[in-house]
Design a protein around this motif. Structure first.
Motif, PDB file in Angstrom:
ATOM      1  N   LEU A 167      -3.687  -1.709  15.828  1.00 49.58           N
ATOM      2  CA  LEU A 167      -3.630  -0.629  15.076  1.00 49.58           C
ATOM      3  C   LEU A 167      -2.204  -0.224  14.444  1.00 49.58           C
ATOM      4  O   LEU A 167      -2.005   0.039  13.406  1.00 49.58           O
ATOM      5  N   ILE A 168      -1.239  -0.317  15.306  1.00 48.84           N
ATOM      6  CA  ILE A 168      -0.064  -0.109  14.905  1.00 48.84           C
ATOM      7  C   ILE A 168       0.461  -1.283  13.978  1.00 48.84           C
ATOM      8  O   ILE A 168       1.078  -0.831  12.861  1.00 48.84           O
ATOM      9  N   SER A 169      -0.008  -2.456  14.035  1.00 47.74           N
ATOM     10  CA  SER A 169       0.432  -3.540  13.329  1.00 47.74           C
ATOM     11  C   SER A 169      -0.182  -3.185  11.867  1.00 47.74           C
ATOM     12  O   SER A 169       0.431  -3.456  10.667  1.00 47.74           O
ATOM     13  N   ILE A 170      -1.646  -2.975  11.799  1.00 45.48           N
ATOM     14  CA  ILE A 170      -1.977  -2.695  10.526  1.00 45.48           C
ATOM     15  C   ILE A 170      -1.486  -1.419   9.794  1.00 45.48           C
ATOM     16  O   ILE A 170      -1.438  -1.699   8.629  1.00 45.48           O
ATOM     17  N   GLY A 171      -1.309  -0.420  10.544  1.00 41.40           N
ATOM     18  CA  GLY A 171      -0.625   0.804   9.942  1.00 41.40           C
ATOM     19  C   GLY A 171       0.658   0.409   9.347  1.00 41.40           C
ATOM     20  O   GLY A 171       0.723   0.993   8.099  1.00 41.40           O
ATOM     21  N   ILE A 172       1.503  -0.178  10.047  1.00 43.27           N
ATOM     22  CA  ILE A 172       2.897  -0.395   9.390  1.00 43.27           C
ATOM     23  C   ILE A 172       2.802  -1.451   8.347  1.00 43.27           C
ATOM     24  O   ILE A 172       3.268  -1.233   7.218  1.00 43.27           O
ATOM     25  N   TRP A 173       1.964  -2.381   8.378  1.00 41.57           N
ATOM     26  CA  TRP A 173       1.735  -3.274   7.276  1.00 41.57           C
ATOM     27  C   TRP A 173       1.375  -2.725   5.930  1.00 41.57           C
ATOM     28  O   TRP A 173       1.889  -2.848   5.004  1.00 41.57           O
ATOM     29  N   PHE A 174       0.286  -1.849   6.048  1.00 41.14           N
ATOM     30  CA  PHE A 174      -0.176  -1.306   4.952  1.00 41.14           C
ATOM     31  C   PHE A 174       0.860  -0.214   4.249  1.00 41.14           C
ATOM     32  O   PHE A 174       0.796   0.307   3.190  1.00 41.14           O
ATOM     33  N   PHE A 175       1.492   0.693   5.349  1.00 39.79           N
ATOM     34  CA  PHE A 175       2.347   1.680   5.096  1.00 39.79           C
ATOM     35  C   PHE A 175       3.704   1.194   4.231  1.00 39.79           C
ATOM     36  O   PHE A 175       3.994   1.709   3.250  1.00 39.79           O
ATOM     37  N   VAL A 176       4.012   0.003   4.710  1.00 40.41           N
ATOM     38  CA  VAL A 176       5.014  -0.799   3.748  1.00 40.41           C
ATOM     39  C   VAL A 176       4.458  -1.326   2.515  1.00 40.41           C
ATOM     40  O   VAL A 176       5.513  -1.179   1.553  1.00 40.41           O
ATOM     41  N   GLU A 177       3.432  -1.776   2.579  1.00 47.94           N
ATOM     42  CA  GLU A 177       2.786  -2.378   1.238  1.00 47.94           C
ATOM     43  C   GLU A 177       2.639  -1.158   0.248  1.00 47.94           C
ATOM     44  O   GLU A 177       2.898  -1.275  -0.992  1.00 47.94           O
ATOM     45  N   ASN A 178       2.318  -0.047   0.318  1.00 49.17           N
ATOM     46  CA  ASN A 178       2.049   1.082  -0.117  1.00 49.17           C
ATOM     47  C   ASN A 178       3.413   1.896  -0.730  1.00 49.17           C
ATOM     48  O   ASN A 178       3.011   2.942  -1.627  1.00 49.17           O
ATOM     49  N   ARG A 179       4.307   1.376  -0.170  1.00 49.59           N
ATOM     50  CA  ARG A 179       5.582   2.064  -0.619  1.00 49.59           C
ATOM     51  C   ARG A 179       6.371   1.065  -1.295  1.00 49.59           C
ATOM     52  O   ARG A 179       5.993   0.003  -1.540  1.00 49.59           O
ATOM     53  N   ASP A 180       7.492   1.470  -2.083  1.00 51.27           N
ATOM     54  CA  ASP A 180       8.383   0.824  -2.887  1.00 51.27           C
ATOM     55  C   ASP A 180       9.681  -0.238  -1.913  1.00 51.27           C
ATOM     56  O   ASP A 180      10.489  -0.807  -2.382  1.00 51.27           O
ATOM     57  N   TYR A 181       9.041  -0.352  -0.479  1.00 52.15           N
ATOM     58  CA  TYR A 181       9.760  -0.981   0.362  1.00 52.15           C
ATOM     59  C   TYR A 181       9.659  -2.726  -0.226  1.00 52.15           C
ATOM     60  O   TYR A 181       8.663  -2.932  -0.353  1.00 52.15           O
ATOM     61  N   GLU A 182      10.618  -3.554  -0.043  1.00 51.74           N
ATOM     62  CA  GLU A 182      10.882  -4.748  -0.462  1.00 51.74           C
ATOM     63  C   GLU A 182      11.182  -5.435   1.067  1.00 51.74           C
ATOM     64  O   GLU A 182      12.181  -5.422   1.475  1.00 51.74           O
TER      65      GLU A 182
END
Length: 122
Positions: A73-88
């Motif tokens: 759950l943490i891995s999926i949450g972090i992945w989508f959190f970063v993907e939905n932001r302007d972080y590269e």
């Protein structure tokens, strides 16, 4: 023998108040971070998304010694959190992220089985 196993299982369980206390502490820390914008995301609304809910629930699972579900759950949450932001993310992180998650989940299975085995021995 059944009574001994039942006793060991009961001894390893958290009291419901401990779990609720951990929940409140983590929620309070999340609110502290959000209200002070410590991650620079903007409003409080930006902090409490479905992605952060996954991370939050995963952290609670980890605290309750449920390593595999918590890590997933943490891995999926972090992945989508970063993907939905302007972080590269650097390319190296993108290439090792999911293999690293799979390795951590494997370690979670091993740690869980060792904890269960040690609890049965004691």
């Amino acid at each position: 023998m059944k009574n001994k196993d039942h006793y060991l299982h009961k001894r390893l369980e958290h009291h419901p108040q401990v779990g609720f206390g951990i929940f409140l502490i983590i929620l309070g820390l999340a609110l502290l971070i959000a209200t002070n914008d410590l991650l620079g995301l903007g409003s409080v609304k930006e902090y409490f998304t479905w992605e952060t809910a996954l991370v939050f629930i995963g952290a609670l699972l980890l605290l309750n010694l449920q390593f595999t579900g918590g890590l997933v759950l943490i891995s999926i949450g972090i992945w989508f959190f970063v993907e939905n932001r302007d972080y590269e993310l650097p390319e190296i992180v993108r290439t090792i992220y999911w293999p690293g998650v799979i390795i951590l989940v494997g370690l979670g299975f091993i740690i869980s089985s060792l904890i269960k085995r040690n609890s049965k021995i004691n």
